[in-house]
Design an enzyme around this catalytic site. Sequence first.
Site, mmCIF file in Angstrom:
data_model
loop_
_atom_site.group_PDB
_atom_site.id
_atom_site.type_symbol
_atom_site.label_atom_id
_atom_site.label_comp_id
_atom_site.label_asym_id
_atom_site.label_seq_id
_atom_site.Cartn_x
_atom_site.Cartn_y
_atom_site.Cartn_z
ATOM 1 N N ARG A 23 0.826 -1.209 0.000
ATOM 2 C CA ARG A 23 0.000 0.000 0.000
ATOM 3 C C ARG A 23 0.856 1.253 0.000
ATOM 4 O O ARG A 23 2.041 1.212 0.351
ATOM 5 C CB ARG A 23 -0.967 0.012 1.171
ATOM 6 N N GLU A 43 4.663 0.775 1.719
ATOM 7 C CA GLU A 43 4.781 -0.256 2.751
ATOM 8 C C GLU A 43 5.064 -1.603 2.088
ATOM 9 O O GLU A 43 4.272 -2.082 1.283
ATOM 10 C CB GLU A 43 3.484 -0.315 3.559
#
Length: 372
Positions: free
Chosen positions: A280, A300
């Site tokens: 994400r 991430e």
Amino acid sequence: MSQYDYLVVGAGLTGAVFAHEAQKIGKKCLVIDRRDHIAGNVFTEKIEGINVHRYGAHIFHTSLRGVWDYMGQFCEFNNYVNSPVAFINGETYNMPFNMNTFSKLWGVFTPAEAKAKIAEQVAKENIKEPTNLEEQALSLVGRDIFEKLVKGYTEKQWGRDCKDLPASIIKRLPCRFTYDNNYFNDRFQGIPMGGYTKMVERMLEGVEVRCGVEYKELISEQPDIADRTIYCGPIDAFYDFKLGTLEYRSLRFESEILDEENHQGVAVVNYTARKVPYTRIIEHKHFEFGTQPKTVLTREYPADWKPGDEPYYPVNDARNEALYAEYEKLAAEEGDVVFAGRLGGYKYYDMDKAVAAAFDLVKNELGVEIAK
């Protein structure tokens, strides 16, 4: 003579709740943390005037009125509602799976049409007894949702093919047959205005805190520093891994500052294709409705874990649960050390559940009842 009534190891939510309540009844506490800051994984730091969540997105949500009111003593929550978007192959879908998702996938309009489409796809798979995560997901939501929104993301998160993951990881895949994009069903939801670090600072007001301190080093120098210890670090590390190492999944973050006001239009975009290496992208300013001229993005990446890395998600399989049970037996014999928090208890906690567990710790250790 001990210098303190309590040594609290870890300045995250569990340690902060306990230290705050202990101080209120006159106990002298020392809070230590091996990191160079307080607030644990909810730590936020200001970059370009934006409160950046250093360890990934944290949205406070709960249906526990007592927990919400308690945390409200230390901050004012804004009215942020988590409405993430999933991106795959140039297409965007609303999360969680709702009528907006189904309408885009299949062109359906009513809940009855969406339910019929899911039932049709589930029946087509004809899976009676799922033996792995892929079969479990297909038996719950069918092929389209699994392929576009579950498979790649899950395989990145766990570092394994869905066919090699146990079915038990996915108990259910919630489908909502409304056009509501709110990710959570909880009654209360928001972000502390001014950031989580400011909130935890208020919780620890008047308590002595030392950052950048390793527990083992402190205890080797001052073994009698406190009468009792609340230990929120990894339970296996406390015992020098003598029974074996508990496993985790870790995360890696890459952040950048962009010279633009608004990059993706939402705080969280999930990337569900396996070929995209990150799970994400977080655009932090949207958590607090920021209007700063620049923006901060964080990608991430799921990562394998080894001792020394940051532990994020416990791998609660049979091997690790059995090993934790053995460490738990050792912990029960400690007497003056109480193991707490997600690392001390080898549990994954949402923030509100971590606070509620800290309430139980306060009751058991200090005899102070806090309403949940």
